[in-house]
Design a protein around this motif. Sequence first.
Motif: not given
Length: 186
Positions: A19-21, A51-55, A58-59
């Motif tokens: 989970g470290d993007f 993935l970082q952008k998606s996270e 999502k947040t």
Amino acid sequence: MVDKPTEKILDATEKIADGDFSVRLPISRDYEKYTHFDCIMANLNEMAAALQKSEILKTDFISDVSHELKTPLTVIHSYATLLREEKDEQKREKYTSAVMEAASRLSVLIGNILQLNKLENQSALPEKTVVTLDEKLAEVILTFEEKIEQKQVELICDMEENIRIFSVESYLDIIFNNLLSNAVKF
């Protein structure tokens, strides 16, 4: 020579899997001189950034949805408490209307969230139909009629009649509801 790039790649993929993007692998060569390992590292960097952008999205989405759900729940709770203690029939009717309006808003929000989830998972391909825009907009406006009057807002809607489009009706509901809701609020 092979061990070093593979170790970096392995370490990066383990971090991403945990989970470290924010992981980025440094590439020291110019693009024209990339090796296969450099290409893999560049692809991993792109994947981690996506993935970082998606996270983040999502947040933010969860935060916004939580806020949007909390508002009608607070209204329902407050008016239900008042309703329990109120003896005046006119006030009870007013409180009941407020509870019903907030419950309706909550229902629409949950429906929208479920629809978005289905779209994201592509488990339900929406069915397009012929929709008459002025009729659809009039339907949605009627649900906001009381709020428009309460806010003393003048709604001016100049739309040609019988404009028909081929679209997903529930999407138009979402769009028109959001536009009108924001217009009345702000």
